[in-house]
Write an enzyme that holds these catalytic residues in place. Sequence first.
Site, PDB file in Angstrom:
ATOM      1  N   TYR A  34       0.909  -1.352  -0.252  1.00 21.05           N
ATOM      2  CA  TYR A  34       0.128   0.023  -0.147  1.00 21.05           C
ATOM      3  C   TYR A  34       0.640   1.418   0.170  1.00 21.05           C
ATOM      4  O   TYR A  34       1.246   1.364   1.014  1.00 21.05           O
ATOM      5  CB  TYR A  34      -1.012  -0.482   0.809  1.00 21.05           C
ATOM      6  CG  TYR A  34      -1.799  -1.096   1.570  1.00 21.05           C
ATOM      7  CD1 TYR A  34      -2.213  -1.709   0.360  1.00 21.05           C
ATOM      8  CD2 TYR A  34      -2.595  -1.434   2.374  1.00 21.05           C
ATOM      9  CE1 TYR A  34      -2.935  -3.059   0.043  1.00 21.05           C
ATOM     10  CE2 TYR A  34      -3.460  -2.498   2.729  1.00 21.05           C
ATOM     11  CZ  TYR A  34      -3.545  -3.101   1.381  1.00 21.05           C
ATOM     12  OH  TYR A  34      -4.373  -4.456   1.569  1.00 21.05           O
ATOM     13  N   HIS A  50       0.839 -11.719   1.445  1.00 27.70           N
ATOM     14  CA  HIS A  50      -0.559 -11.552   0.656  1.00 27.70           C
ATOM     15  C   HIS A  50      -0.867 -11.537  -0.964  1.00 27.70           C
ATOM     16  O   HIS A  50       0.392 -11.890  -1.808  1.00 27.70           O
ATOM     17  CB  HIS A  50       0.097 -10.182   0.917  1.00 27.70           C
ATOM     18  CG  HIS A  50      -1.003  -8.557   0.315  1.00 27.70           C
ATOM     19  ND1 HIS A  50      -0.110  -7.481   0.531  1.00 27.70           N
ATOM     20  CD2 HIS A  50      -1.977  -8.524  -0.256  1.00 27.70           C
ATOM     21  CE1 HIS A  50      -1.482  -6.904  -0.168  1.00 27.70           C
ATOM     22  NE2 HIS A  50      -2.594  -7.479  -0.175  1.00 27.70           N
TER      23      HIS A  50
END
Length: 338
Positions: free
Chosen positions: A59, A145
Amino acid sequence: MTALARRRLGRGGVEVTELSFGGAGIGNLYAPISDARAATALDHAWNAGIRYFDTAPHYGLGLSERRLGEALRGRDRSSYVLSTKVGRLLEPVGEVSGDDLADGGFAVPVTHRRVWDFSADGVRRSLEASLRRLGTDRVDVVFLHDPDHHEEAAFREGYPALEKLRSEGVVGAIGAGMNQAEMLTRFVRDTDVDAVLCAGRYTLLDHGALPELLPAAEERGVSVVIGGVFNSGLLAAPEPGARFDYTEAPPGLLRRAQRLRALAERHGTTLRAAALAFPFGHPAVAGVLVGIREPNQVLDAAREFAADVPACFWREARAEGLLPAGAPVPGGTGEARP
């Protein structure tokens, strides 16, 4: 300050608030925001009673982790839960240039490149780097992830590395976070994860997690955190141009979302309230994670999360074919929370 109920992740000792803060937005997802606005959004989340914060190196190339760490610094570390993710290492580039919008979707300078790595060494290196960016000595939950194209490496090396970290007491809970339900079901059935983070696959519009993932999680005592309850924005504001799964929503889905909105309004509630409440119909769901970038979004999410969704809304949604007949609804009778 509002008190939010907490639920345990799996059979371990980590408890999360039912409403949690997703950190992609404060990593400048799609468009930049200032450090000050990100900090204000996080302050609002804290004041609303949110005590579970999720982030990832992906992110904003580490920006989300840095901003989150700064906002939480000085707060009682035992009072909140922090999760991050592994699988993408950030390696510095020789020359900073352009922005990350085309490759990653984040409005940040390209200071690093992402390198997929689900090896045991990569997992530890990723976590160590995250701790430095967060400015903390521990995180509570670590997720693998998006191992979509790295399935065998994730199961052969990444997962055992997380299991070792948990056994050493470095982290309290482990799992995987993905935008699909199929591989998460394999994690639930074939490993000893505490929780999975399922983004976008159990919402008012997408019920992909219902046939296999959620029943498997309930059977195995694994918790499911639902991300993307608004499906990238379509269920927050179903207007032309709204996003679904990060791209412009197809016309058919837009019309379906608009029908759900009209139905909610007829029953004195809102589409956003129904979207936030819906996942809690299933007993495997421990919480919903809402991606937030602006202070007003926190206030809206907290208000809508607390709103009542009447039983008549769920009954009519089923009758009109807007929900599958087998999808459990909150409380079984339409209550806003079980």
